[in-house]
Design an enzyme around this catalytic site. Structure first.
Site, PDB file in Angstrom:
ATOM      1  N   SER A  15      -7.974 -23.142  29.403  1.00  0.00           N
ATOM      2  CA  SER A  15      -7.574 -23.007  30.797  1.00  0.00           C
ATOM      3  C   SER A  15      -7.582 -24.388  31.435  1.00  0.00           C
ATOM      4  O   SER A  15      -8.364 -25.250  31.035  1.00  0.00           O
ATOM      5  CB  SER A  15      -8.565 -22.105  31.526  1.00  0.00           C
ATOM      6  OG  SER A  15      -8.323 -22.120  32.902  1.00  0.00           O
ATOM      7  N   ASP A  47      -7.201 -13.680  30.280  1.00  0.00           N
ATOM      8  CA  ASP A  47      -5.991 -13.346  31.022  1.00  0.00           C
ATOM      9  C   ASP A  47      -6.292 -12.063  31.779  1.00  0.00           C
ATOM     10  O   ASP A  47      -6.780 -11.097  31.188  1.00  0.00           O
ATOM     11  CB  ASP A  47      -4.822 -13.132  30.054  1.00  0.00           C
ATOM     12  CG  ASP A  47      -3.500 -13.228  30.793  1.00  0.00           C
ATOM     13  OD1 ASP A  47      -3.189 -14.329  31.290  1.00  0.00           O
ATOM     14  OD2 ASP A  47      -2.801 -12.209  30.908  1.00  0.00           O
ATOM     15  N   ARG A  98     -14.287  -8.609  34.153  1.00  0.00           N
ATOM     16  CA  ARG A  98     -14.652  -9.812  33.401  1.00  0.00           C
ATOM     17  C   ARG A  98     -16.027  -9.616  32.746  1.00  0.00           C
ATOM     18  O   ARG A  98     -16.229  -9.965  31.586  1.00  0.00           O
ATOM     19  CB  ARG A  98     -14.658 -11.007  34.363  1.00  0.00           C
ATOM     20  CG  ARG A  98     -14.327 -12.316  33.721  1.00  0.00           C
ATOM     21  CD  ARG A  98     -13.852 -13.357  34.723  1.00  0.00           C
ATOM     22  NE  ARG A  98     -12.462 -13.180  35.071  1.00  0.00           N
ATOM     23  CZ  ARG A  98     -12.030 -12.805  36.273  1.00  0.00           C
ATOM     24  NH1 ARG A  98     -12.852 -12.592  37.255  1.00  0.00           N
ATOM     25  NH2 ARG A  98     -10.738 -12.641  36.476  1.00  0.00           N
TER      26      ARG A  98
END
Ligand code: IMP
Length: 202
Positions: free
Chosen positions: A14, A75, A188
Site C-alpha cells: 500500500s 482491499d 478488518r
C-alpha cells in the site's frame, strides 16, 4: 494447510501510510517490521480484479515479486444488498476524484429510492487480505461485518462510509464509535483474526 509467515520483514502493499501503520499495530505481537510498497518505490498495479480477494491478490503478488519479500495487501469496501452489492469494489470510486464520501453516501440513498428498496437496508463492510510470497504462493482471507445502511448519515468519527453503517445489534453508526470499539467488530478485525490464526502461529 496454510503456509506460515516466517522472518520479520513484511512489505505492506500500500502507498497509504495510515494503512501501513495500522497493519504494523495489528501484527505488533508477532515481531513484524512493516515497510510500505511506497517507501520501496514499488509501482501501484492496476486493480482490475472483479472481487475484493482478486484485487488484494494483484497488489500482494506485485509487491512480493518486485521486492523479493513476503507482502501483505488489503482491499476493502461497502456492499448494499438491495443494490446487488454495490458500490462493492468500486467503493472508493463512488466518492469521485475529490474523494467526497458525502456524495458517495447520497448516491446510495438515491439508488435505494430509485430501486424501491423500501425497508431493505441490509449492508456490509468487507475486507480481503492477501499474504503473498515471492514464489507466487498466496493465502487470502475475507472478513465481513453485517448491519444496516442508515440514512441520514450520523457521526463525525471514522472515514469513508462509516456514518451510514449501523452494525447489527447496535444503535450507533461506526462514525459514532471510538476507533477501539469499531476495531473489535469491524470487517478488518475479522479478516486479521483469520490471517493471524492461519499464518502467524504463536
Ligand atoms: P481501499 O481498499 O483502501 O481501496 O478502500 C476502499 C474504500 O472502501 C475506501 O475508500 C472506503 O470508502 C471504503 N471503506 C473500506 N473500509 C472502510 C471502513 O472501515 N469504513 C468506512 N469506509 C470503508
Amino acid at each position: 494447510m496454510h503456509r506460515s509467515f516466517t522472518g520479520k520483514k513484511l512489505v505492506v502493499a500500500s502507498h497509504n501510510q495510515g494503512k501501513v501503520r495500522e497493519i504494523g499495530e495489528l501484527l505488533a505481537d508477532f515481531g513484524v517490521e512493516p515497510i510500505s510498497a511506497g517507501e520501496l518505490g514499488l509501482p501501484e498495479p492496476v486493480e482490475d480484479g472483479d472481487t475484493f480477494i482478486a484485487n488484494a491478490k494483484i497488489k500482494a503478488l506485485a509487491a512480493a515479486e518486485r521486492s523479493g519479500e513476503i507482502s501483505l495487501s488489503d482491499d476493502s469496501g461497502f456492499a448494499v444488498e438491495a443494490l446487488n452489492g454495490d458500490p462493492g469494489i468500486y467503493s472508493a470510486r463512488w466518492a469521485g476524484p475529490s474523494k467526497d464520501f458525502g456524495i458517495a453516501m447520497k448516491t446510495i440513498q438515491d439508488k435505494l429510492e430509485e430501486a424501491g428498496a423500501g425497508d431493505n437496508r441490509r449492508a456490509s463492510f468487507i475486507c480481503a487480505l492477501c499474504l503473498a510470497w515471492p514464489d507466487g504462493h498466496t493465502e487470502s482471507f475475507e472478513g465481513r461485518v453485517w448491519g444496516d445502511f442508515t440514512w441520514p448519515a450520523q457521526g463525525e468519527k471514522g472515514f469513508g462510509y462509516d456514518p451510514v453503517f449501523t452494525p447489527e445489534g447496535m444503535d450507533r453508526t461506526f462514525a459514532q464509535m471510538d476507533p477501539a470499539e469499531k476495531h473489535t467488530i469491524s470487517h478488518r478485525a475479522d479478516a486479521f483474526r483469520q490471517l493471524i490464526d492461519a499464518c502467524f502461529p504463536k
